[in-house]
Scaffold this motif. Structure first.
Motif, PDB file in Angstrom:
ATOM      1  N   MET A   1       0.850  -1.186   0.000  1.00  0.00           N
ATOM      2  CA  MET A   1       0.000   0.000   0.000  1.00  0.00           C
ATOM      3  C   MET A   1       0.884   1.233   0.000  1.00  0.00           C
ATOM      4  O   MET A   1       1.933   1.257   0.644  1.00  0.00           O
ATOM      5  N   GLY A   2       0.464   2.252  -0.750  1.00  0.00           N
ATOM      6  CA  GLY A   2       1.211   3.491  -0.776  1.00  0.00           C
ATOM      7  C   GLY A   2       1.784   3.800  -2.148  1.00  0.00           C
ATOM      8  O   GLY A   2       1.224   3.417  -3.185  1.00  0.00           O
TER       9      GLY A   2
ATOM     10  N   VAL B   1       2.605   3.525  -8.295  1.00  0.00           N
ATOM     11  CA  VAL B   1       3.356   3.363  -9.541  1.00  0.00           C
ATOM     12  C   VAL B   1       2.871   2.120 -10.283  1.00  0.00           C
ATOM     13  O   VAL B   1       2.706   2.126 -11.508  1.00  0.00           O
ATOM     14  N   SER B   2       2.628   1.047  -9.551  1.00  0.00           N
ATOM     15  CA  SER B   2       2.132  -0.177 -10.165  1.00  0.00           C
ATOM     16  C   SER B   2       0.768   0.047 -10.814  1.00  0.00           C
ATOM     17  O   SER B   2       0.486  -0.477 -11.896  1.00  0.00           O
ATOM     18  N   TYR B   3      -0.081   0.842 -10.166  1.00  0.00           N
ATOM     19  CA  TYR B   3      -1.403   1.147 -10.724  1.00  0.00           C
ATOM     20  C   TYR B   3      -1.268   1.957 -12.014  1.00  0.00           C
ATOM     21  O   TYR B   3      -1.995   1.719 -12.995  1.00  0.00           O
ATOM     22  N   ALA B   4      -0.345   2.922 -12.037  1.00  0.00           N
ATOM     23  CA  ALA B   4      -0.111   3.717 -13.245  1.00  0.00           C
ATOM     24  C   ALA B   4       0.379   2.829 -14.384  1.00  0.00           C
ATOM     25  O   ALA B   4      -0.056   2.975 -15.539  1.00  0.00           O
TER      26      ALA B   4
ATOM     27  N   PHE C   1      -3.632   3.718  -2.811  1.00  0.00           N
ATOM     28  CA  PHE C   1      -3.412   2.643  -3.779  1.00  0.00           C
ATOM     29  C   PHE C   1      -2.956   1.391  -3.046  1.00  0.00           C
ATOM     30  O   PHE C   1      -2.145   1.459  -2.120  1.00  0.00           O
ATOM     31  N   MET C   2      -3.498   0.247  -3.461  1.00  0.00           N
ATOM     32  CA  MET C   2      -3.153  -1.031  -2.856  1.00  0.00           C
ATOM     33  C   MET C   2      -2.823  -2.035  -3.947  1.00  0.00           C
ATOM     34  O   MET C   2      -3.211  -1.856  -5.120  1.00  0.00           O
ATOM     35  N   ARG C   3      -2.122  -3.082  -3.553  1.00  0.00           N
ATOM     36  CA  ARG C   3      -1.699  -4.085  -4.531  1.00  0.00           C
ATOM     37  C   ARG C   3      -1.538  -5.432  -3.848  1.00  0.00           C
ATOM     38  O   ARG C   3      -1.025  -5.510  -2.733  1.00  0.00           O
ATOM     39  N   ILE C   4      -1.979  -6.477  -4.520  1.00  0.00           N
ATOM     40  CA  ILE C   4      -1.730  -7.852  -4.079  1.00  0.00           C
ATOM     41  C   ILE C   4      -1.090  -8.611  -5.229  1.00  0.00           C
ATOM     42  O   ILE C   4      -1.676  -8.724  -6.321  1.00  0.00           O
TER      43      ILE C   4
ATOM     44  N   GLY D   1       1.087  -7.923  -7.439  1.00  0.00           N
ATOM     45  CA  GLY D   1       1.181  -7.244  -8.723  1.00  0.00           C
ATOM     46  C   GLY D   1      -0.137  -6.763  -9.294  1.00  0.00           C
ATOM     47  O   GLY D   1      -0.142  -6.128 -10.354  1.00  0.00           O
ATOM     48  N   GLU D   2      -1.259  -7.054  -8.636  1.00  0.00           N
ATOM     49  CA  GLU D   2      -2.565  -6.587  -9.110  1.00  0.00           C
ATOM     50  C   GLU D   2      -2.984  -5.362  -8.293  1.00  0.00           C
ATOM     51  O   GLU D   2      -3.413  -5.488  -7.145  1.00  0.00           O
ATOM     52  N   PRO D   3      -2.843  -4.157  -8.858  1.00  0.00           N
ATOM     53  CA  PRO D   3      -3.122  -2.936  -8.085  1.00  0.00           C
ATOM     54  C   PRO D   3      -4.555  -2.447  -8.262  1.00  0.00           C
ATOM     55  O   PRO D   3      -5.230  -2.777  -9.244  1.00  0.00           O
ATOM     56  N   TRP D   4      -5.004  -1.637  -7.326  1.00  0.00           N
ATOM     57  CA  TRP D   4      -6.292  -0.965  -7.470  1.00  0.00           C
ATOM     58  C   TRP D   4      -6.272   0.340  -6.677  1.00  0.00           C
ATOM     59  O   TRP D   4      -5.452   0.544  -5.799  1.00  0.00           O
ATOM     60  N   LYS D   5      -7.213   1.188  -7.014  1.00  0.00           N
ATOM     61  CA  LYS D   5      -7.374   2.473  -6.346  1.00  0.00           C
ATOM     62  C   LYS D   5      -8.459   2.324  -5.292  1.00  0.00           C
ATOM     63  O   LYS D   5      -9.619   2.067  -5.616  1.00  0.00           O
ATOM     64  N   GLN D   6      -8.080   2.462  -4.030  1.00  0.00           N
ATOM     65  CA  GLN D   6      -9.000   2.214  -2.918  1.00  0.00           C
ATOM     66  C   GLN D   6      -9.589   3.525  -2.412  1.00  0.00           C
ATOM     67  O   GLN D   6      -8.881   4.374  -1.888  1.00  0.00           O
ATOM     68  N   PRO D   7     -10.918   3.722  -2.550  1.00  0.00           N
ATOM     69  CA  PRO D   7     -11.550   4.929  -1.986  1.00  0.00           C
ATOM     70  C   PRO D   7     -11.449   4.928  -0.465  1.00  0.00           C
ATOM     71  O   PRO D   7     -11.540   3.879   0.176  1.00  0.00           O
TER      72      PRO D   7
END
Length: 269
Positions: free
Chosen positions: A17-18, A23-26, A178-181, A183-189
């Motif tokens: 997270m963070g 960067v992974s999400y981008a 932003f979170m990731r598991i 290598g799969e990232p997502w934008k967390q509200p």
């Protein structure tokens, strides 16, 4: 109103997270928009590095507001003993946090490393094992801090080892993170008012037997006190039990894993 996200391992390697997840999400978004630009590993890695620069990951102290650092975004708690949550102190400079289920991250790097004898004694830290039921929690300040993993014995900021970890998000200066598991990232509200809370909890659901190489960092394989690891010099153990233990040690698999007698190994490709 409370939102609750639970990850129970498991068959996952890490949760982050963070800024690292940002960067992974981008990268993930760019690849979805222009898949034709991502044709080989070299191009992918160079694009990832460019996005890391454009997102400010390499100059986080200048481009990343401190209000988005982990300590300001969430209240973090860990559980070392059953039923007792403890607040985890996260330094204000930490902009990315990683929770490891296995001692491997970003192509085989080990962010936890191997604590020396002083750290093991003073902070009750242990080397990372795949089967000890513990999550290693590591923090990073920026991309330069992450690059130390490429050096021998390099590691991030060791925050804690715990059986469970929980992030509690309330209304703050950021409306998302932003979170990731794996290598799969997502934008967390994140909550937009004082009545809402988002909780993210990570815990172990159980363990399964798996095949492993000789170098696997497994406590059950390498710990002499474990019943599945026997001393080769134990003269009291009979030959059959010792052979079974050696097979378990070599493969790291269940003792029910056997190749049928009628199968000719030499014919297998």
């Amino acid at each position: 109103m409370e939102g609750y996200i639970t990850f129970r391992g498991g068959f996952w390697n890490y949760f982050s997270m963070g800024m690292d997840a940002q960067v992974s999400y981008a990268f993930h978004s760019e690849r979805k928009l222009h898949p034709e630009k991502f044709k080989n590993q070299l191009i992918n890695q160079s694009t990832y590095a460019k996005l890391g620069c454009s997102q400010g990951w390499f100059l986080a102290s200048l481009f990343h507001p401190s209000s988005r650092n982990i300590a300001h975004l969430a209240k973090v708690e860990i559980m070392k003993r059953s039923g007792k949550w403890e607040k985890l102190h996260v330094p204000n400079s930490i902009r990315s946090i990683v929770c490891l289920n296995l001692p491997s991250f970003s192509g085989g790097l080990n962010p936890w490393g191997t604590p020396n004898s002083n750290k093991r004694r003073d902070r009750d830290l242990t080397p990372p094992f795949v089967d000890d039921g513990l999550l290693e929690v590591v923090g990073f300040r920026d991309a330069w801090h992450g690059l130390v993993l490429l050096a021998p014995n390099g590691h991030g900021t060791r925050l804690a080892q715990a059986h469970r970890i929980r992030f509690e998000f309330r209304r703050g200066s950021a409306d998302h993170t932003f979170m990731r598991i794996d290598g799969e990232p997502w934008k967390q509200p994140l909550p937009s008012d004082d009545d809402n809370t988002v909780l993210v909890e990570i815990s172990h659901l159980g363990q399964v037997n798996m095949l492993a190489t000789d170098g696997c960092k497994s406590k059950s394989v390498n710990d002499p006190s474990s019943p599945c690891c026997h001393d080769a010099e134990d003269k009291d153990s009979d030959e059959e039990d010792f052979a079974q233990a050696e097979e378990f040690r070599k493969f790291g698999a269940a003792d029910t894993f056997r190749i049928p007698d009628e199968v000719d190994i030499s014919q297998l490709s």
